[in-house]
Every structure is written in structure tokens, then in C-alpha cells.
Design a protein around this motif. Structure first.
Motif, mmCIF file in Angstrom:
data_model
loop_
_atom_site.group_PDB
_atom_site.id
_atom_site.type_symbol
_atom_site.label_atom_id
_atom_site.label_comp_id
_atom_site.label_asym_id
_atom_site.label_seq_id
_atom_site.Cartn_x
_atom_site.Cartn_y
_atom_site.Cartn_z
ATOM 1 N N PRO A 170 0.845 -1.288 0.048
ATOM 2 C CA PRO A 170 -0.159 -0.002 -0.093
ATOM 3 C C PRO A 170 0.709 1.296 0.059
ATOM 4 O O PRO A 170 0.563 2.203 -0.663
ATOM 5 C CB PRO A 170 -0.824 -0.186 1.202
ATOM 6 N N ARG A 171 2.001 1.364 0.995
ATOM 7 C CA ARG A 171 2.592 2.552 0.762
ATOM 8 C C ARG A 171 3.652 2.565 -0.384
ATOM 9 O O ARG A 171 3.677 3.686 -0.818
ATOM 10 C CB ARG A 171 3.626 2.494 2.081
ATOM 11 N N LEU A 172 4.042 1.513 -1.195
ATOM 12 C CA LEU A 172 4.953 1.662 -2.205
ATOM 13 C C LEU A 172 3.887 2.000 -3.567
ATOM 14 O O LEU A 172 4.164 2.697 -4.091
ATOM 15 C CB LEU A 172 5.207 0.399 -2.721
ATOM 16 N N LYS A 173 2.579 1.569 -3.441
ATOM 17 C CA LYS A 173 1.619 2.100 -4.485
ATOM 18 C C LYS A 173 1.438 3.607 -4.401
ATOM 19 O O LYS A 173 1.259 4.283 -5.328
ATOM 20 C CB LYS A 173 0.356 1.423 -4.386
ATOM 21 N N GLU A 174 1.327 4.147 -3.104
ATOM 22 C CA GLU A 174 1.071 5.370 -2.902
ATOM 23 C C GLU A 174 2.144 6.386 -3.245
ATOM 24 O O GLU A 174 2.037 7.408 -3.689
ATOM 25 C CB GLU A 174 0.845 5.454 -1.217
ATOM 26 N N ALA A 175 3.414 5.756 -3.130
ATOM 27 C CA ALA A 175 4.531 6.517 -3.478
ATOM 28 C C ALA A 175 4.867 6.514 -5.038
ATOM 29 O O ALA A 175 5.562 7.060 -5.702
ATOM 30 C CB ALA A 175 5.855 6.011 -2.672
ATOM 31 N N GLY A 176 4.020 5.675 -5.820
ATOM 32 C CA GLY A 176 4.076 5.781 -7.216
ATOM 33 C C GLY A 176 4.486 4.660 -7.904
ATOM 34 O O GLY A 176 4.576 4.292 -9.231
ATOM 35 N N LEU A 177 4.599 3.376 -7.249
ATOM 36 C CA LEU A 177 4.977 2.049 -7.737
ATOM 37 C C LEU A 177 4.159 1.381 -8.618
ATOM 38 O O LEU A 177 2.600 1.402 -8.589
ATOM 39 C CB LEU A 177 5.320 0.878 -6.307
ATOM 40 N N ASN A 178 4.521 1.013 -10.064
ATOM 41 C CA ASN A 178 3.486 0.721 -10.702
ATOM 42 C C ASN A 178 4.052 -0.371 -11.611
ATOM 43 O O ASN A 178 3.363 -1.103 -12.518
ATOM 44 C CB ASN A 178 3.001 1.685 -11.906
ATOM 45 N N ALA A 179 4.982 -1.278 -11.015
ATOM 46 C CA ALA A 179 5.605 -2.276 -11.782
ATOM 47 C C ALA A 179 6.345 -3.218 -10.517
ATOM 48 O O ALA A 179 7.199 -2.532 -9.789
ATOM 49 C CB ALA A 179 6.681 -2.246 -12.832
ATOM 50 N N ILE A 180 6.228 -4.589 -10.621
ATOM 51 C CA ILE A 180 6.925 -5.345 -9.683
ATOM 52 C C ILE A 180 7.838 -6.449 -10.396
ATOM 53 O O ILE A 180 7.003 -7.155 -11.386
ATOM 54 C CB ILE A 180 6.083 -6.086 -8.482
ATOM 55 N N ASN A 181 8.671 -6.793 -10.030
ATOM 56 C CA ASN A 181 9.629 -7.910 -10.543
ATOM 57 C C ASN A 181 9.897 -8.786 -9.281
ATOM 58 O O ASN A 181 10.387 -8.458 -8.284
ATOM 59 C CB ASN A 181 11.283 -7.776 -11.040
#
Length: 123
Positions: A22-33
Motif C-alpha cells: 500500500p505505501r509503495l503504491k502510494e509513492a508511485g510504484l507501478n511495476a513489480i519484479n
């Protein structure tokens, strides 16, 4: 969010991802490896060096794939004597999921490795 950036990605083994997502998405994360070198829980514990996790990145992959909220890529290092017997199981597991899979080369951090650990492309 930083202006001009189109992709903000993280590479992870997935252990803390559900807590941090949740915090990563809030910071703009839009891709995960996701690093997923095995589907066997005991081998996963060996790789992440954590006993008793009762967890597998396989579960994280399924959760993220169902959410379909981020670009998801799975990286798998195929190593002789460790997980080459899982390749077909791995393909079967991921074939219908909304993600990209890459079988990548083993790259040790210390620059030292035995050629016997590498599984050549032709195999």
C-alpha cells in the motif's frame, strides 16, 4: 511522484511485499519484479535464508496476478542441481496468469561461480 517518470519498479522475493505494497503504491510504484526461483517451499526457505516462513513467492505472485493493479514480471534463475526439474511446473503455474516471465542467468554478487551451476540456454 516524480514528474517525468513513467515506471517505478521494485524487485523483491515477496516476503514483505504484502505489508509494504500500500505505501509503495502510494509513492508511485507501478511495476513489480518477483524473484521466484522455485515452487518448493523448502527450497524457497533456503534461498531467502529464513526458516519457518511458511511462505512462498508463489502465493505473492497469485495475489498480485489476481489484483491486476500493477505490471508484474517474474524472474527465475534456472540452476543445475537445484531447480531445473521445476521448469515445466513453473511454466504450467504461470501460463494463464497476467504477467511476463523471464528465465534469467545466475549472477553471483561476489563474481565467483562454478560453471557447473549454470544451465546453458540449449538445455
Amino acid at each position: 511522484k516524480l514528474e517525468g517518470l513513467k515506471t517505478i519498479a521494485v524487485t523483491t522475493n515477496g516476503i514483505n511485499l504484502t505489508r509494504l505494497l500500500p505505501r509503495l503504491k502510494e509513492a508511485g510504484l507501478n511495476a513489480i519484479n518477483i524473484s521466484l526461483d522455485t515452487l518448493v517451499p523448502a527450497k524457497f526457505e533456503f534461498i531467502v535464508r529464513r526458516k519457518g516462513t511458511n511462505f512462498s513467492s508463489k502465493a505473492t505472485v497469485l495475489i498480485l496476478a489476481e489484483m491486476c493493479l500493477l505490471y508484474l514480471q517474474v524472474n527465475c534463475v534456472v540452476m543445475r542441481g537445484f531447480n531445473e526439474d521445476e521448469v515445466l511446473d513453473f511454466v504450467d503455474f504461470t501460463k494463464d496468469l497476467p504477467l511476463d516471465v523471464r528465465f534469467i542467468e545466475y549472477m553471483p554478487f561476489d563474481g565467483k561461480y562454478s560453471c557447473s551451476e549454470i544451465l546453458p540456454e540449449q538445455n
